[in-house]
Enzyme design. Structure first.
Site, PDB file in Angstrom:
ATOM      1  N   GLU A 148       6.716  -9.379  -4.780  1.00 33.67           N
ATOM      2  CA  GLU A 148       6.050  -8.274  -5.462  1.00 33.67           C
ATOM      3  C   GLU A 148       4.523  -8.600  -6.096  1.00 33.67           C
ATOM      4  OE1 GLU A 148       6.375  -4.755  -4.526  1.00 33.67           O
ATOM      5  OE2 GLU A 148       8.521  -5.523  -5.141  1.00 33.67           O
ATOM      6  N   HIS A 149       3.529  -7.961  -5.722  1.00 29.32           N
ATOM      7  CA  HIS A 149       2.352  -8.088  -6.196  1.00 29.32           C
ATOM      8  C   HIS A 149       1.704  -9.440  -5.865  1.00 29.32           C
ATOM      9  CE1 HIS A 149       1.529  -4.768  -9.242  1.00 29.32           C
ATOM     10  NE2 HIS A 149       2.957  -4.723  -8.851  1.00 29.32           N
ATOM     11  N   SER A 204       6.563   3.669  -0.916  1.00 28.03           N
ATOM     12  CA  SER A 204       5.072   3.819   0.121  1.00 28.03           C
ATOM     13  C   SER A 204       5.191   4.973   0.582  1.00 28.03           C
ATOM     14  CB  SER A 204       5.123   2.435   0.768  1.00 28.03           C
ATOM     15  OG  SER A 204       3.597   2.343   1.141  1.00 28.03           O
ATOM     16  N   SER A 205       5.063   6.234   0.034  1.00 29.25           N
ATOM     17  CA  SER A 205       4.830   7.450   0.781  1.00 29.25           C
ATOM     18  C   SER A 205       3.450   7.643   1.173  1.00 29.25           C
ATOM     19  CB  SER A 205       5.205   8.576  -0.185  1.00 29.25           C
ATOM     20  OG  SER A 205       4.615   8.466  -1.324  1.00 29.25           O
ATOM     21  N   SER A 206       2.581   7.335   0.382  1.00 27.25           N
ATOM     22  CA  SER A 206       1.055   7.273   0.784  1.00 27.25           C
ATOM     23  C   SER A 206       0.563   6.261   1.818  1.00 27.25           C
ATOM     24  CB  SER A 206       0.254   6.948  -0.706  1.00 27.25           C
ATOM     25  OG  SER A 206       0.523   5.660  -1.021  1.00 27.25           O
ATOM     26  N   ASP A 254       2.218  -2.946   2.201  1.00 23.32           N
ATOM     27  CA  ASP A 254       2.813  -1.382   2.463  1.00 23.32           C
ATOM     28  C   ASP A 254       2.412  -1.104   3.830  1.00 23.32           C
ATOM     29  OD1 ASP A 254       3.860  -1.859   0.097  1.00 23.32           O
ATOM     30  OD2 ASP A 254       2.649  -0.266  -0.948  1.00 23.32           O
TER      31      ASP A 254
END
Length: 398
Positions: free
Chosen positions: A43-44, A145-147, A191
Site C-alpha cells: 500500500e502506497h 478502485s471504482s474510479s 490500480d
C-alpha cells in the site's frame, strides 16, 4: 474461475445496451469492461516506485460508447450518462472537446473525460464527439478502485474503437496522467495496472519502477479459503488532502536521503538520517511494506497462507501506526476479523475509510462476518457490507 463472462455480467451488458439506446437514440458500437481491484499487500508503495501485489475482482465498470460522425449535429460534444440515475430519464453531462480542461468537468464524468483529455494530448490522436454510458457494480468510495475501473474501461474502449494500438503499460500510464493532471488526484500506477493486467486466480506482482509484471497463483481453492471484503461504508477520496500529504512526506524523506525514490532504501536503519520524525515514520512504512510484498510473493509460491496472513496483519499495523491512514472503523474490522478466526486481515486501498480485507477459511466466513457486524454494532458504526471476491481477468470487451 473468471466471472467476467458470467450470466450476471451478460445481463448487465444487455441492460446497458438497451438503456444506451433509450437515452441516446442509437445503439452503442460496443461495450467494454474493466474490473475494480483488491490490493492484497503493498500500500502506497506504487508512487514510491516500489512493489505491489493486487488482483482484479469480479466487480467491474461497463462502458458503452458510440462515436459521432462529423456530419451529426453536436459532432464535437461529449455526452456522458450513467445508470446510477433514478427514474426513466438518465441525466447526461455534456461538454465540448474544446472545453476538456483539468478540473472543468464535475462529478463522476470527470473520470472518462480525463481519459479523453489524456488521449488528445498524444501525438496524432484526436478523439472527437461521442456518446458514453457507464454501469458499474464496484462500490464507490470503498477502496476497491471504482474510479480507475471507469477510467480503464474508457481507455480500453477508445483504444479499440480508434485502433490506437496502445500497450497495457501505455494505457496504465495514460490513465495515471488523467487521474493526476485532469482529476487532480496524485495517485500511483497500481490500480489501473491491476485492472488492465490481471489474470483469473492470480495476483499481479508489479514492479512500479520497471513496470515488469508476474502473475502469482493465489492458492485459495486448494486451502478452501477466500478473500473477504469488509466495506466500512466510510467513503474516501484520493482528491482529499490526506493522500497528497502522505506522498509529499515520502518525497521529503527521499530528498533527505538523497535518493530518487524510497524504492532505493533497503533497510530501516538508513532512515535515521531523516531528521523529521513524521517523514521518517512514513518512509519506514514504505521500506517495510516493499519487503512484505516480496515476502508475500514467496509465501504464495510456497502455498503458505499462514505466512501471508501474518504479513497482512503486519501491513495493517504499519499503515495504522507509521503511515497513519487507517480509521477507527478499519481497525475495528481487522481486529474483529482476527478475533473471529481470520488467517490475516488488513485495510486495503488509499486509507481514511473504504474497505478492509480478511483471508478466511470458507468455514469461517459467517463467524468472521458476524464478529465484524457485532463489533460495528457495539461501537455504533454504520453496518458494513461484507462479501467475498474472486480474482478475475483484466479489462477487455464485455
Amino acid at each position: 474461475m473468471s466471472r467476467s463472462g458470467s450470466g450476471e455480467t451478460a445481463a448487465r451488458v444487455n441492460a446497458l445496451r438497451e438503456k444506451f439506446a433509450k437515452a441516446y437514440g442509437h445503439r452503442p458500437e460496443g461495450i467494454w469492461r474493466a474490473p475494480g481491484r483488491v490490493n492484497l499487500i503493498g500500500e502506497h508503495t506504487d508512487y514510491n516506485l516500489g512493489y505491489v501485489l493486487p488482483f482484479a475482482i469480479d466487480k467491474n465498470a461497463l462502458v458503452a460508447v458510440r462515436r459521432k460522425s462529423q456530419l451529426e449535429p453536436r459532432s464535437q460534444v461529449l455526452d456522458f450518462a450513467s445508470t446510477y440515475g433514478s427514474g426513466d430519464e438518465l441525466p447526461i453531462t455534456s461538454v465540448t472537446v474544446d472545453e476538456l480542461v483539468p478540473r472543468a468537468v464535475p462529478g463522476w464524468a470527470a473520470y472518462p473525460a480525463a481519459v479523453l483529455w489524456a488521449l488528445n494530448q498524444l501525438d496524432d490522436v484526436q478523439i472527437g464527439g461521442l456518446e458514453l454510458m457507464v454501469d458499474s457494480d464496484v462500490p464507490v468510495g470503498s477502496g476497491l478502485s471504482s474510479s480507475h475501473a471507469l477510467e480503464v474501461a474508457t481507455a480500453v474502449a477508445l483504444d479499440d474503437l480508434y485502433g490506437l494500438g496502445l500497450s497495457k503499460v501505455q494505457m496504465a500510464q495514460l490513465t495515471q496522467r488523467a487521474e493526476n493532471e485532469f482529476v487532480g488526484a496524485p495517485t500511483g500506477i497500481m490500480d489501473q495496472s491491476a485492472s488492465l493486467m490481471s489474470h483469473a486466480q492470480h495476483a499481479l506482482f508489479l514492479d512500479c519502477r520497471s513496470m515488469e509484471t508476474q502473475a502469482v497463483p493465489l492458492p485459495l481453492a486448494q486451502h478452501d479459503a477466500v478473500v473477504l471484503v469488509i466495506n466500512t461504508r466510510v467513503e474516501h477520496s484520493h482528491v482529499d488532502g490526506g493522500y497528497a500529504a502522505r506522498r509529499a512526506s515520502c518525497e521529503q524523506a527521499a530528498a533527505a536521503l538523497g535518493v530518487e525514490s524510497l524504492r532505493e532504501v533497503h533497510s530501516v536503519a538508513e532512515l535515521e538520517a531523516i531528521a523529521d520524525p513524521v517523514a521518517r515514520r512514513r518512509a519506514k512504512h514504505i521500506v517495510t511494506e516493499n519487503q512484505r510484498v516480496l515476502d508475500a510473493v514467496a509465501a504464495l509460491h510456497a502455498s503458505d497462507l499462514g505466512a501471508v496472513g501474518k504479513l497482512l496483519c503486519q501491513s495493517h499495523e504499519s499503515m495504522r501506526d507509521d503511515y497513519e491512514i487507517s480509521s477507527e472503523e478499519l481497525d475495528a474490522a481487522v481486529e474483529a476479523a482476527m478475533a473471529g478466526g481470520a488467517i490475516g486481515a488488513r485495510m486495503t486501498g488509499g486509507g481514511f475509510g473504504g474497505s478492509a480485507i480478511a483471508l478466511v477459511k470458507r468455514e469461517r466466513i459467517e463467524p468472521v462476518s458476524q464478529a465484524v457486524r457485532e463489533a460495528f454494532d457495539h461501537a455504533g458504526y454504520v453496518e458494513p457490507a461484507i462479501f467475498t471476491v474472486i480474482a478475475d481477468e483484466g479489462a477487455g470487451r464485455a
